[in-house]
Structure formats: C-alpha cells, structure tokens
Design a protein around this motif. Structure first.
Motif, PDB file in Angstrom:
ATOM      1  N   ALA A 265       2.507   2.102   1.137  1.00 43.51           N
ATOM      2  CA  ALA A 265       2.859   1.090   2.142  1.00 43.51           C
ATOM      3  C   ALA A 265       1.671   0.209   2.510  1.00 43.51           C
ATOM      4  O   ALA A 265       1.856  -0.928   2.966  1.00 43.51           O
ATOM      5  CB  ALA A 265       3.398   1.784   3.390  1.00 43.51           C
ATOM      6  N   SER A 266       0.456   0.709   2.306  1.00 37.14           N
ATOM      7  CA  SER A 266      -0.742  -0.037   2.720  1.00 37.14           C
ATOM      8  C   SER A 266      -1.271  -0.969   1.642  1.00 37.14           C
ATOM      9  O   SER A 266      -2.105  -1.844   1.939  1.00 37.14           O
ATOM     10  CB  SER A 266      -1.850   0.947   3.124  1.00 37.14           C
ATOM     11  OG  SER A 266      -1.412   1.822   4.136  1.00 37.14           O
ATOM     12  N   VAL A 267      -0.819  -0.814   0.390  1.00 36.47           N
ATOM     13  CA  VAL A 267      -1.422  -1.567  -0.718  1.00 36.47           C
ATOM     14  C   VAL A 267      -1.248  -3.068  -0.525  1.00 36.47           C
ATOM     15  O   VAL A 267      -2.219  -3.841  -0.571  1.00 36.47           O
ATOM     16  CB  VAL A 267      -0.838  -1.106  -2.070  1.00 36.47           C
ATOM     17  CG1 VAL A 267      -1.245  -2.075  -3.182  1.00 36.47           C
ATOM     18  CG2 VAL A 267      -1.329   0.295  -2.397  1.00 36.47           C
ATOM     19  N   LEU A 268       0.001  -3.518  -0.328  1.00 29.57           N
ATOM     20  CA  LEU A 268       0.229  -4.953  -0.194  1.00 29.57           C
ATOM     21  C   LEU A 268      -0.386  -5.507   1.087  1.00 29.57           C
ATOM     22  O   LEU A 268      -0.853  -6.653   1.121  1.00 29.57           O
ATOM     23  CB  LEU A 268       1.722  -5.269  -0.227  1.00 29.57           C
ATOM     24  CG  LEU A 268       2.398  -5.145  -1.592  1.00 29.57           C
ATOM     25  CD1 LEU A 268       3.848  -5.563  -1.498  1.00 29.57           C
ATOM     26  CD2 LEU A 268       1.676  -5.978  -2.632  1.00 29.57           C
TER      27      LEU A 268
ATOM     28  N   LEU B 237       1.966  -5.018  -6.232  1.00 30.96           N
ATOM     29  CA  LEU B 237       3.207  -4.291  -5.947  1.00 30.96           C
ATOM     30  C   LEU B 237       3.404  -3.172  -6.959  1.00 30.96           C
ATOM     31  O   LEU B 237       3.899  -2.086  -6.612  1.00 30.96           O
ATOM     32  CB  LEU B 237       4.393  -5.254  -5.975  1.00 30.96           C
ATOM     33  CG  LEU B 237       5.770  -4.615  -5.785  1.00 30.96           C
ATOM     34  CD1 LEU B 237       5.886  -3.970  -4.416  1.00 30.96           C
ATOM     35  CD2 LEU B 237       6.879  -5.641  -5.994  1.00 30.96           C
ATOM     36  N   GLY B 238       3.024  -3.417  -8.218  1.00 37.15           N
ATOM     37  CA  GLY B 238       3.114  -2.352  -9.216  1.00 37.15           C
ATOM     38  C   GLY B 238       2.282  -1.145  -8.827  1.00 37.15           C
ATOM     39  O   GLY B 238       2.704   0.009  -9.003  1.00 37.15           O
ATOM     40  N   LEU B 239       1.077  -1.379  -8.267  1.00 38.86           N
ATOM     41  CA  LEU B 239       0.247  -0.267  -7.793  1.00 38.86           C
ATOM     42  C   LEU B 239       0.906   0.431  -6.617  1.00 38.86           C
ATOM     43  O   LEU B 239       0.917   1.677  -6.541  1.00 38.86           O
ATOM     44  CB  LEU B 239      -1.136  -0.801  -7.396  1.00 38.86           C
ATOM     45  CG  LEU B 239      -2.121   0.231  -6.853  1.00 38.86           C
ATOM     46  CD1 LEU B 239      -2.412   1.316  -7.881  1.00 38.86           C
ATOM     47  CD2 LEU B 239      -3.414  -0.451  -6.416  1.00 38.86           C
ATOM     48  N   ALA B 240       1.487  -0.342  -5.687  1.00 38.12           N
ATOM     49  CA  ALA B 240       2.156   0.259  -4.532  1.00 38.12           C
ATOM     50  C   ALA B 240       3.342   1.106  -4.972  1.00 38.12           C
ATOM     51  O   ALA B 240       3.547   2.228  -4.475  1.00 38.12           O
ATOM     52  CB  ALA B 240       2.616  -0.838  -3.576  1.00 38.12           C
ATOM     53  N   LEU B 241       4.134   0.595  -5.910  1.00 33.14           N
ATOM     54  CA  LEU B 241       5.293   1.361  -6.389  1.00 33.14           C
ATOM     55  C   LEU B 241       4.850   2.595  -7.157  1.00 33.14           C
ATOM     56  O   LEU B 241       5.535   3.640  -7.130  1.00 33.14           O
ATOM     57  CB  LEU B 241       6.170   0.466  -7.264  1.00 33.14           C
ATOM     58  CG  LEU B 241       6.874  -0.687  -6.541  1.00 33.14           C
ATOM     59  CD1 LEU B 241       7.599  -1.575  -7.542  1.00 33.14           C
ATOM     60  CD2 LEU B 241       7.855  -0.153  -5.499  1.00 33.14           C
TER      61      LEU B 241
END
Length: 499
Positions: free
Chosen positions: A267-270, A231-235
């Motif tokens: 939006a695709s990371v998780l 989530l840290g990468l997505a944010l």
C-alpha cells in the motif's frame, strides 16, 4: 489543463521517464522475492496473538491508499486517461475496505469479538477487499497496456472523477451490507483460526489476477508510464502477502503476520512513488528558481548599466543644450552692443531673459536624480534672482514656492510666464516690492501669484500680453487680476498627473 501542460505530464510519464527506475524496480522485485522465499519455510509457525497488528495494518493501508487514490485522480485530471481513473478507483477501494476489515475483524477493536457482523464476516471482507482491488488494478493495467490513448473528454473529466469516488463508496457500502447482513447465507471461509478450501481457492484465483496485472505492468504499461511500473512492485508485494498468508494457514501465524506487513508495504509503494516525484519536482523547482534568480540578477545588472549609460547620455544632452543656449545668449548680446535704440535694447534684454529661462530649465533637469522631474522651487528662485539684477533701485523681489516635482513641458511655460510678469513689474516706476508665490492647492492644482505695490497696472500689460495668454492656455490655466494697494495677478494651473 492546457494542452502544453498535459503534454508535459505525458512527457514526464513517457518511456524515457520510465526507463531510469526500471532497473531499480526489477532489483527490488528480486530482493523481495528472495526474502519471501526465505520466509516461506517458517510461515506455518504460530506467532503471538497480537490484536494491535490489525489496527496498525488498517491505519497504514487506509492512509496510504486513500492519499494515493486522490493523487492518482489528480494525475487523471491532467492526462484524462481511463487507466489512471481505474487505478485511482482501485486505490480508494483498497483504502476504504480497510476500514470495513477493521470493523469486522474479531478483537481488532472490541476484545474477543468484532464491531460488525459474525465471525465469518472478516474472512469475506478480506476476500472481497482483495478481489475488488485486484480486479480494478488489472483493469487499469490492461487499459494502460492495450489502450493507452483511451481518454475522457476534457469537459467530462471532473464528472468522471466524482462518479468514480461515488461508485467506489457505494461498492464499499454494498460489501459492508453483504458481509454484515447476508454473511450467514454465504459458505464459511474459516474453521476456527484455519482457512477452508473455498477460502484458499478464491485467494488463489485472486492471486492469478494479481499476477496477470504484474506481468502487464512490467511488460507493457510500465514502459509507458512509471506509475504502472511501480504498481507492478506494489502488486508483487501484495502477491507475496497472500502467498505468506496462505502458507501460514491460519491467523496469527508467522506467515499471516508477515503477509500483513507485506500488504502494508504494498500500500505504501505508490504513495512513496508520488512523494519521490514531489521531492524531485521541488528540487527541480529550486534549481529553476536559482537559475532564474541568476538570470534576473545578470539582466538587472545589464539594465542598470544601460540605465546608467542612458542617464549619462541624457545629462550630456541637457548639458549641451544649456551650452548652446548660452552661445545663443552670447550671440544676442553681441548683436545688441551696437544698438542704441532703447526700445530695441529692451527687446534684446527680454529675449535674453527668455533664453536664460530655457537654459535654467535644462540645468535644473540635468541636476535632478531621475532626469525627468525636478523641483520647481529652486528653478523659480534662480529665475527671479537673474531678473532682480535688472530691477530699478529700491525694488525688492521675493519668492515663496512649494516643492512640486514638474517636467520640462510644465516648467518652461511656467518659467516664461514668471519671467514676463516679474520683468514687467520690476521696470515699473514706483514699484518697491514684487512677490512671486507658487502654492500647491487641494487636489492636483496650483496657483501662481505675482503681485506688486506700484501704482501702475502691470496686470493690464499681462492681460494684453499674447505670450503670457498663450502659455497659460498651453498649461490649461486661468488668469485673474485684482488691485488692492497694487496689482495682483493670479493664475490657476492644473499640475500634470505625472508630477
């Protein structure tokens, strides 16, 4: 979920599981930050006004965020942690708000105008979208970092999940009513294609919330659960999206277009994280299946070998029993040699016939495939063939038997009954024909019939023979005697269920 399953989920999501991808996430953050810094000097350059970029962007966000939201809620049902409930709500909110953004963005669906609301509606939708997602994500990360043991009661898990979905849907609906019905009363966020200072200020404020969530994800929550690490990468990708968009300063600038691309990546990371977990689980399942199949094959080989040894042992036991019965028969024969009394000799003969019956039953079982059941037909034929040798001249004996699988407990009493009845009949004067029939009838029943054409009444002997009566009761049968041109003895028997 049972406690053991929940524990396994916690173990999978614990520090050991998060340690492996941590270096990968940090490396991706470094590469992403470098790419963003390289793009910043070119962010303000105008780009082509491609209206299709918004539907594509919205479709990507909608599909990935909604799917991710439900996957997170499934994980929440397993762990019951509030942090995952909040994160699932954040993902669902982001996905549903994408639809509202599409409907309010000018030119996304209808040329030159939006489907809903005034021109300012798209900017307000974007800020509400960004602010709601950032706030829910920050709340989820804070709960994971500072209250990891905060859980929902087991009986309330499904209810809380449904309430989360309903509240998110209501929040999105409220945002839609605000930006379409009350947007005229709100301060403007766009001057033509450029942002207003209010727009920039609110965006910076939301970016601060995103940055705080990133720090908490990487420093605290991500160490306990890898989902918050990713989530840290997505944010971070979302933060880059807003930085590039602010640096672009207007719609369809290079920074604005790259920002939308970066948000789609965010939006695709998780979603990709869950797909990666699914792939690893499938690989682990395949390995476990292969290992299980190897163990089953090895165990089957062991059991087959043990079964073969058991069969060999049983055959040896039955063979030895048969040999011992033959020895008993020889001893009886030896004892009978000096005897001259006809009644005693007849008694010895009957005894040898009974011993032969026992030995023949064990021999048939030794020849059978499963060492439990054997066909009654050849067994009766062998018995009658032996008795036929003692028949008076001119007496014939016939056997008609249906193939029925029986065990020793059924075959031995039946064989002794046949031996007694046939032996009595073939020794009667005037008997020219003796018939033995064993027929299977409806259901699990059979009928044994021994008949002769003699004038005597062996049936009277049968009725008075305590051995035959006792064996019939042992088999649960009933004896019936009729006389029509001879004597006919019928015994109705239930066939054992196992047969």
């Amino acid at each position: 979920m049972p406690a053991a399953d929940a524990a396994s989920v916690e173990t999978m999501a614990g520090p050991a599981a998060a340690g492996a991808p941590r270096r990968l996430v940090l490396a991706l953050l470094g590469l992403y930050g470098a790419a963003a810094l390289a793009a910043l000097p070119f962010a303000a350059r105008p780009g082509p006004e491609v209206t299709a970029i918004t539907p594509l962007f919205v479709a990507t966000v909608l599909i990935t965020e909604v799917a991710t939201g439900f996957l997170v809620l499934v994980r929440f049902e397993a762990t019951r942690r509030w942090s995952l409930l909040l994160l699932g709500a954040a993902c669902l909110f982001a996905g549903l708000m994408a639809v509202l953004h599409l409907l309010t963005f000018p030119g996304a669906i209808l040329p030159g105008r939006s489907m809903l609301g005034m021109p300012q509606a798209a900017a307000w939708t974007f800020l509400l979208w960004m602010g709601g997602y950032a706030g829910l994500a920050l709340a989820a990360v804070a709960a994971a970092a500072f209250a990891p043991g905060w859980r929902v009661a087991p009986a309330q898990v499904r209810r809380h999940g449904l309430w989360a979905v309903a509240l998110v849907a209501g929040l999105v609906l409220g945002c839609g009513l605000l930006v379409t019905g009350r947007v005229a009363a709100l301060p403007p966020l766009m001057l033509g294609q450029a942002w207003t200072p209010l727009n920039a200020g609110m965006t910076y404020g939301e970016m601060v919330a995103v940055a705080a969530a990133i720090l908490l994800s990487l420093a605290g929550a991500g160490r306990r659960d890898p989902i918050f690490l990713w989530l840290g990468l997505a944010l971070s990708a979302l933060l880059v999206a807003n930085l590039l968009s602010l640096a672009g300063g207007a719609r369809y600038s290079l920074g604005w277009s790259l920002g939308r691309l970066s948000w789609a990546v965010s939006a695709s990371v998780l979603f990709l994280f869950f797909m990666g977990q699914f792939l690893r689980q499938q690989q682990a399942l395949a390995r476990a299946k292969a290992t299980l199949e190897e163990r089953v094959a090895a165990r089957t080989a062991e059991l087959t070998q043990a079964l073969g040894q058991r069969d060999l042992l049983l055959r040896e036991v039955y063979h030895r029993v048969e040999n011992n019965l033959q020895i008993v028969d020889s001893l009886i024969h030896a004892e009978a040699r000096p005897v001259t009394d006809p009644a005693a000799l007849e008694g010895f003969a009957r005894l040898r016939q009974r011993v032969f019956t026992l030995g023949q039953a064990h021999q048939q079982l030794m020849r059978s495939a499963d060492l439990r059941y054997f066909d009654i037909a050849p067994f009766l034929e062998e018995l009658v063939a032996e008795i036929r040798r003692a028949a008076l001249p001119g007496c014939t004996v016939e056997v008609l038997a249906d193939p029925v699988a029986v065990d020793l407990d059924f075959a031995i009493p039946l064989g002794l009954i046949v031996t007694e009845l046939v032996a009595q009949a073939v020794r009667q004067e005037g008997v020219g024909r003796v018939a033995v029939a064993f027929r299977r009838e409806a259901g699990d029943a059979a009928r044994l019939t021994v008949s002769d054409d003699g004038p005597a009444a062996p049936g009277d002997l049968a009725a008075g023979n305590r051995l035959i009566a006792g064996l019939t009761r042992q088999l649960g049968g009933r004896i019936g005697i009729t006389r029509e041109g001879g004597t006919r003895i019928g015994i109705d028997l239930p066939i054992p269920e196992a047969a």
